[in-house]
Design a protein around this motif. Sequence first.
Motif, PDB file in Angstrom:
ATOM      1  N   GLY A  67       9.470  -4.437  13.867  1.00  0.00           N
ATOM      2  CA  GLY A  67       8.733  -5.470  14.575  1.00  0.00           C
ATOM      3  C   GLY A  67       7.235  -5.381  14.384  1.00  0.00           C
ATOM      4  O   GLY A  67       6.470  -5.910  15.185  1.00  0.00           O
ATOM      5  N   CYS A  68       6.815  -4.738  13.310  1.00  0.00           N
ATOM      6  CA  CYS A  68       5.374  -4.561  13.076  1.00  0.00           C
ATOM      7  C   CYS A  68       4.723  -5.912  12.796  1.00  0.00           C
ATOM      8  O   CYS A  68       5.187  -6.674  11.963  1.00  0.00           O
ATOM      9  N   ALA A  69       3.623  -6.191  13.497  1.00  0.00           N
ATOM     10  CA  ALA A  69       2.957  -7.484  13.314  1.00  0.00           C
ATOM     11  C   ALA A  69       2.262  -7.562  11.960  1.00  0.00           C
ATOM     12  O   ALA A  69       2.175  -8.634  11.363  1.00  0.00           O
ATOM     13  N   HIS A  70       1.771  -6.443  11.472  1.00  0.00           N
ATOM     14  CA  HIS A  70       1.047  -6.429  10.195  1.00  0.00           C
ATOM     15  C   HIS A  70       1.598  -5.307   9.332  1.00  0.00           C
ATOM     16  O   HIS A  70       0.997  -4.247   9.218  1.00  0.00           O
ATOM     17  N   PRO A  71       2.733  -5.534   8.692  1.00  0.00           N
ATOM     18  CA  PRO A  71       3.376  -4.439   7.959  1.00  0.00           C
ATOM     19  C   PRO A  71       2.496  -3.880   6.844  1.00  0.00           C
ATOM     20  O   PRO A  71       2.438  -2.659   6.664  1.00  0.00           O
ATOM     21  N   TRP A  72       1.809  -4.756   6.115  1.00  0.00           N
ATOM     22  CA  TRP A  72       1.000  -4.238   5.003  1.00  0.00           C
ATOM     23  C   TRP A  72      -0.125  -3.372   5.544  1.00  0.00           C
ATOM     24  O   TRP A  72      -0.452  -2.324   4.983  1.00  0.00           O
ATOM     25  N   ARG A  73      -0.720  -3.776   6.652  1.00  0.00           N
ATOM     26  CA  ARG A  73      -1.803  -2.967   7.223  1.00  0.00           C
ATOM     27  C   ARG A  73      -1.293  -1.599   7.630  1.00  0.00           C
ATOM     28  O   ARG A  73      -1.980  -0.588   7.488  1.00  0.00           O
ATOM     29  N   SER A  74      -0.077  -1.586   8.169  1.00  0.00           N
ATOM     30  CA  SER A  74       0.515  -0.305   8.569  1.00  0.00           C
ATOM     31  C   SER A  74       0.711   0.593   7.353  1.00  0.00           C
ATOM     32  O   SER A  74       0.415   1.792   7.379  1.00  0.00           O
ATOM     33  N   VAL A  75       1.176  -0.021   6.235  1.00  0.00           N
ATOM     34  CA  VAL A  75       1.376   0.757   5.011  1.00  0.00           C
ATOM     35  C   VAL A  75       0.036   1.260   4.488  1.00  0.00           C
ATOM     36  O   VAL A  75      -0.128   2.428   4.143  1.00  0.00           O
ATOM     37  N   ARG A  76      -0.932   0.357   4.458  1.00  0.00           N
ATOM     38  CA  ARG A  76      -2.232   0.717   3.903  1.00  0.00           C
ATOM     39  C   ARG A  76      -2.853   1.875   4.663  1.00  0.00           C
ATOM     40  O   ARG A  76      -3.462   2.764   4.094  1.00  0.00           O
ATOM     41  N   GLY A  77      -2.661   1.880   5.990  1.00  0.00           N
ATOM     42  CA  GLY A  77      -3.230   2.957   6.791  1.00  0.00           C
ATOM     43  C   GLY A  77      -2.573   4.299   6.532  1.00  0.00           C
ATOM     44  O   GLY A  77      -3.155   5.343   6.781  1.00  0.00           O
ATOM     45  N   GLN A  78      -1.349   4.285   6.015  1.00  0.00           N
ATOM     46  CA  GLN A  78      -0.645   5.546   5.789  1.00  0.00           C
ATOM     47  C   GLN A  78      -0.697   5.999   4.330  1.00  0.00           C
ATOM     48  O   GLN A  78      -0.310   7.130   4.022  1.00  0.00           O
ATOM     49  N   LEU A  79      -1.123   5.110   3.422  1.00  0.00           N
ATOM     50  CA  LEU A  79      -1.172   5.491   2.017  1.00  0.00           C
ATOM     51  C   LEU A  79      -2.264   6.521   1.789  1.00  0.00           C
ATOM     52  O   LEU A  79      -3.319   6.459   2.423  1.00  0.00           O
ATOM     53  N   PRO A  80      -2.037   7.464   0.876  1.00  0.00           N
ATOM     54  CA  PRO A  80      -3.122   8.383   0.546  1.00  0.00           C
ATOM     55  C   PRO A  80      -4.225   7.618  -0.192  1.00  0.00           C
ATOM     56  O   PRO A  80      -3.967   6.616  -0.845  1.00  0.00           O
ATOM     57  N   HIS A  81      -5.443   8.067  -0.011  1.00  0.00           N
ATOM     58  CA  HIS A  81      -6.584   7.420  -0.665  1.00  0.00           C
ATOM     59  C   HIS A  81      -7.343   8.438  -1.499  1.00  0.00           C
ATOM     60  O   HIS A  81      -7.984   9.310  -0.933  1.00  0.00           O
ATOM     61  N   PRO A  82      -7.336   8.369  -2.820  1.00  0.00           N
ATOM     62  CA  PRO A  82      -6.620   7.342  -3.574  1.00  0.00           C
ATOM     63  C   PRO A  82      -5.184   7.760  -3.855  1.00  0.00           C
ATOM     64  O   PRO A  82      -4.850   8.942  -3.734  1.00  0.00           O
ATOM     65  N   VAL A  83      -4.372   6.818  -4.280  1.00  0.00           N
ATOM     66  CA  VAL A  83      -3.038   7.154  -4.749  1.00  0.00           C
ATOM     67  C   VAL A  83      -3.185   7.630  -6.196  1.00  0.00           C
ATOM     68  O   VAL A  83      -3.718   6.917  -7.042  1.00  0.00           O
ATOM     69  N   THR A  84      -2.739   8.836  -6.458  1.00  0.00           N
ATOM     70  CA  THR A  84      -2.918   9.390  -7.798  1.00  0.00           C
ATOM     71  C   THR A  84      -1.566   9.496  -8.490  1.00  0.00           C
ATOM     72  O   THR A  84      -0.510   9.299  -7.865  1.00  0.00           O
ATOM     73  N   ASP A  85      -1.633   9.858  -9.768  1.00  0.00           N
ATOM     74  CA  ASP A  85      -0.364   9.999 -10.487  1.00  0.00           C
ATOM     75  C   ASP A  85       0.389  11.259 -10.086  1.00  0.00           C
ATOM     76  O   ASP A  85       1.461  11.544 -10.595  1.00  0.00           O
ATOM     77  N   GLY A  86      -0.201  12.025  -9.158  1.00  0.00           N
ATOM     78  CA  GLY A  86       0.518  13.166  -8.618  1.00  0.00           C
ATOM     79  C   GLY A  86       1.359  12.816  -7.406  1.00  0.00           C
ATOM     80  O   GLY A  86       2.211  13.582  -6.972  1.00  0.00           O
ATOM     81  N   HIS A  87       1.154  11.622  -6.847  1.00  0.00           N
ATOM     82  CA  HIS A  87       1.789  11.266  -5.589  1.00  0.00           C
ATOM     83  C   HIS A  87       3.173  10.667  -5.787  1.00  0.00           C
ATOM     84  O   HIS A  87       3.405   9.901  -6.717  1.00  0.00           O
ATOM     85  N   ALA A  88       4.052  11.000  -4.868  1.00  0.00           N
ATOM     86  CA  ALA A  88       5.312  10.279  -4.736  1.00  0.00           C
ATOM     87  C   ALA A  88       5.202   9.493  -3.432  1.00  0.00           C
ATOM     88  O   ALA A  88       4.932  10.078  -2.391  1.00  0.00           O
TER      89      ALA A  88
END
Lengths: 563, 118, 200
Positions: free
Chosen positions: C79-100
Amino acid sequence: MNTSFNTSPSAPSGCRSLSGKGVGTLFFGLFFLMGSLFVFFILGEALRQAAPWWWPKTSCTIISSGVESTGEDEDPYRPAVRYQYQLDGRDFEGTLVARGDNATSSYDRARDQAARYVVGSSTTCRVSPTHPALAVLERRIPWIAFAVLFPLIFVVIGGIGLWAVWRGSASSDDADSQSISQKASKGRGHKIALVVGLIFGVVGGTLFLFLFALPAVHQLRSMGWTETPCTIVGSEVRSWSTDDGTSYRPDVLYEYQAGGRSWRSNRTTFFSALSSGYDNARDVVGSHPDGSKSTCWVDPGNPGRSVLDRDFHPMHLLGLLPLIFLIAGAALSRWAWGQMRTGRPSEMEGPKDEAPGEGPLVLKPQVSPIGKVLGALFFCLFWNGIVSVFVVQAWKGWERGHPDWFLTLFLVPFVLVGLATIGAVGYLVLSLANPRPRLTLDNATPRLGDEFRMSWRFTGRATRIRQLSILLEGREEATYQRGTDTHTDREVFATHTLVDTGNDWEIPRGAATTVIPHDTMHSFEGNSNKIVWEIKVAGVIDRWPDVSQDFTITIRPMRVEDL
Amino acid sequence: MLTITTDTGGHWFKPGETIEGTVSWHLDDDAEAVEIRLFWYTEGKGTQDVEVVNEKGIASPDRAGNRSFRFRVPNGPYSFSGKLITLAWAVELVVLPSGETERLDLLVGPQPVEVELG
Amino acid sequence: MNTDIRFRRPADNPFAGRRIESLAFRSPDFSWRRLEDRLDSLGRRCAIVGPKGSGKTTLLEAIARRLDGPVAMIRIPGGCAHPWRSVRGQLPHPVTDGHAVLVDGCEQLGAIGWRLLLRATRPARYLVATLHRNGVLPTLIECSTNPNLLRELVFELAPAETANLEPVFDTLFHHHDRNIRLCFRDLYDVFSGRDSRLCP
């Protein structure tokens, strides 16, 4: 096939491949190296500046003293002092006031520094024991050493990252042998929050102090200064390159007479630390051209202090922005500190009895009636707003004589829900007119086993209430994930009736007493599990929404001495 | 092999009392540290909550050793069981970084039985 | 059903949260070797597909434990109102080629959210998402449930009581629309004495 899965089910789950360690080492190693490099250079410079503290002193004579131009826009002025000294029978001439960069953007500062050394006077200087030609007049505290804090952050991040990459990891696939206490993260998270909050607070506070507070104080003090005519002897826009582009500042050098002598200064405003931008700098310079006459304000107690413009401008309010960081940092630190202090006695400390103070307490309802109305109204508007778009579309189809049956039937349940929300808002609006209970506890935080005395009073027309019941309820609350949803289950384990009456003389106000059992559970709050105690007030009103309000109370454990 | 024992041999402690005991370890490999932790945790229908109340760490321990510990029991929370939540106390001995663990379950409360709700 | 199921302490309840979370993912003919091979063959960008309560999150978490290197486990709350925002807040910054990057609850992302997610995770060496149905990413595995799976899991959690519960498995399973997680929640209530509806 190249895969980085751990294919052995019994192998430690934290096993890391060489490539993963390599990337991590490179990434964090770079942080660590660069940070260390800067730390090394900054500390080296700090040591260099501090070296004169250990140099032997000798007497010297001032030959000349004044202010010279550096030729740089960022810090165009420097105190220029020449002095003579003797060492081992040889004459030397020194020009350094202190080690480090003595250049400054403030003419006043350079002038005051030079003014300490009167031509012809004798003073002492410090001479390098290894290079007699190198001498300084002043020993300064190497404030540059504090700049090491910034690259130190990179060193710490890099160091922690390298340690995390190369340390072995906890593992066990056997759930029974896994540590439960390892799952606790509350303390560590709060420590990080405390550090972050302190950094924000210190940085915000420092910026606020120098960008607004101190300049504002100086500005206020200048209200008692003397208006004095002055002549502009130099006026230009200074510009220099910075990391994020070019910075500008108006440099207006003016001369005035005070205290029987001539003075020069370039202080145009007390808020000079705030970047003005090219347009503003150009305007200031334009309104004070070279050779023109103007007016400055001079401190009668110290004629060397003056300012060209002591008016307050809206742009100066920018100096308030760091307050946001100060307040946010302080709030975060306070919260984190409070969380860390809760229930964490040191090994040898006694149990803390965190009583906020015993005494009467007026209870606040869990959700105010207005809060319920606003919440329901928001949902009602949101729901009906969306549904109405489709209802209008369906209606237009009927109007045209071409009804969309699928859309119409599809909308029926949504419209019904919408009507129910409108009804709910109406019900809650009506309930705003209800009498409101005001509860007072004799003891703000009762304990298990205590006598619990509560009194109530209704505001509004309490005579409309036909039946009143007030219960003390204890319940468990457990929150868990259902897929990506979060759900909370509740289970009431205790209900004590405090009041249950239909007598109209007892309803408007009264008091009730009960004893909280000693063999039950006190209030408790974890992240996902809670024991909640509530006082539930229910008043039946005929042909009108009932009174219904809940008040959370805290019941503490028994006193240690009573156990 | 890891062991935890209390000096009294008992497992029930009232709030305010002191838990005194000894831990011992015999490890196959070197460890960075061993930690002794007093904590409470929940189990039941909800997501587990854990809070470490006191801890004592021993850095670079020998492969075999023992150490005494003393922890003051806080005022709460009491050990209890309802229908949704059980809250229990324990002392754990944890070897880092391997995570090898030994746990001694305790009972904290005014009575020698956990508080039963409902 | 035998009504002699005793009231249990929550900690002793075989369907307590911790015990449910420790259940390993299982599926007919499932093997890690086959899963890893398929993951590689799909370019390490794929989705676990299945209805609610079919084990998608369990499998995603098991994959996370088996992966080497940094793993970003992202959950989009229901029921997340802003799913992409929720994802963006949890993504590592930056996403590297080491990340899964593993994302649970992607059925809530819209077309734009998906586009942003795929772009943001382009450098990552793995992207595995959970979905209710086939969609943007190729399917790594389809999770499904059946009453026998429920029986198998209940036997693992409460071997002594499975026989007592036999009459209710099918009813429970279909009442919750094949959602095994909800079946567990009901069984918790039965064993705690909160719910006697399943008792004859």
